[in-house]
Write an enzyme that holds these catalytic residues in place. Sequence first.
Site, PDB file in Angstrom:
ATOM      1  N   HIS A  98      25.046  55.589  56.956  1.00  0.00           N
ATOM      2  CA  HIS A  98      24.353  56.198  58.005  1.00  0.00           C
ATOM      3  C   HIS A  98      23.275  57.051  57.184  1.00  0.00           C
ATOM      4  CE1 HIS A  98      27.407  56.297  61.148  1.00  0.00           C
ATOM      5  NE2 HIS A  98      28.373  56.766  60.209  1.00  0.00           N
ATOM      6  N   CYS A 143      20.206  58.327  63.511  1.00  0.00           N
ATOM      7  CA  CYS A 143      20.500  57.626  62.526  1.00  0.00           C
ATOM      8  C   CYS A 143      19.989  56.452  62.916  1.00  0.00           C
ATOM      9  CB  CYS A 143      22.180  57.390  62.433  1.00  0.00           C
ATOM     10  SG  CYS A 143      22.786  56.177  61.253  1.00  0.00           S
ATOM     11  N   HIS A 146      22.218  53.247  63.890  1.00  0.00           N
ATOM     12  CA  HIS A 146      22.962  53.297  65.107  1.00  0.00           C
ATOM     13  C   HIS A 146      22.402  54.102  66.171  1.00  0.00           C
ATOM     14  CE1 HIS A 146      26.036  53.104  61.697  1.00  0.00           C
ATOM     15  NE2 HIS A 146      26.021  52.107  62.037  1.00  0.00           N
ATOM     16  N   MET A 151      23.722  57.540  68.440  1.00  0.00           N
ATOM     17  CA  MET A 151      23.618  58.349  67.496  1.00  0.00           C
ATOM     18  C   MET A 151      22.468  59.194  67.207  1.00  0.00           C
ATOM     19  SD  MET A 151      25.494  57.801  63.686  1.00  0.00           S
ATOM     20  CE  MET A 151      26.141  59.121  62.976  1.00  0.00           C
TER      21      MET A 151
END
Length: 158
Positions: A98, A143, A146, A151
Amino acid sequence: MASMMTVSTPVFKTSKVAQFKKNAVRTTPVCKTVTASKIEDFGKAALTFGATLALTASANAATIKLGSDAGELVFVPNSVTVKAGETITFQNNRGFPHNVVFDEDNVPDGVNADAISHEDYLNGPGEEVTNKFDTPGEYGYYCEPHQGAGMVGKIIVQ
């Protein structure tokens, strides 16, 4: 006739009981001093711990997990409110790698999104990055690998 027997007992300058009492009298003030010193040290330690805890609590306003405990690709919590001057810790949890990238179109005027972003990947559990937020407003972040999975998060600085 009965004979009389004489028993002699040795005479000590001080009896053992008297010696014991002298020792007890001598050690009692020492014990009190040590005890008082320990209580004073404990009080100082407790005061130091309390002050450290208060400073830590005010300095680190929130911790945001990168990835849920179940492995979902989310920030937990995904929205947080802090006061200006407080610090947020982003902690790698699950589903990594991440990173934390602030959206340049979703930060207060005058804030450089690139300067507060952490584009390098966090690859291991427990790895952390921090940000101190001085400018009030809303900060949107995501992120990078993602973002398409949803996210994303928001920080509101008062």
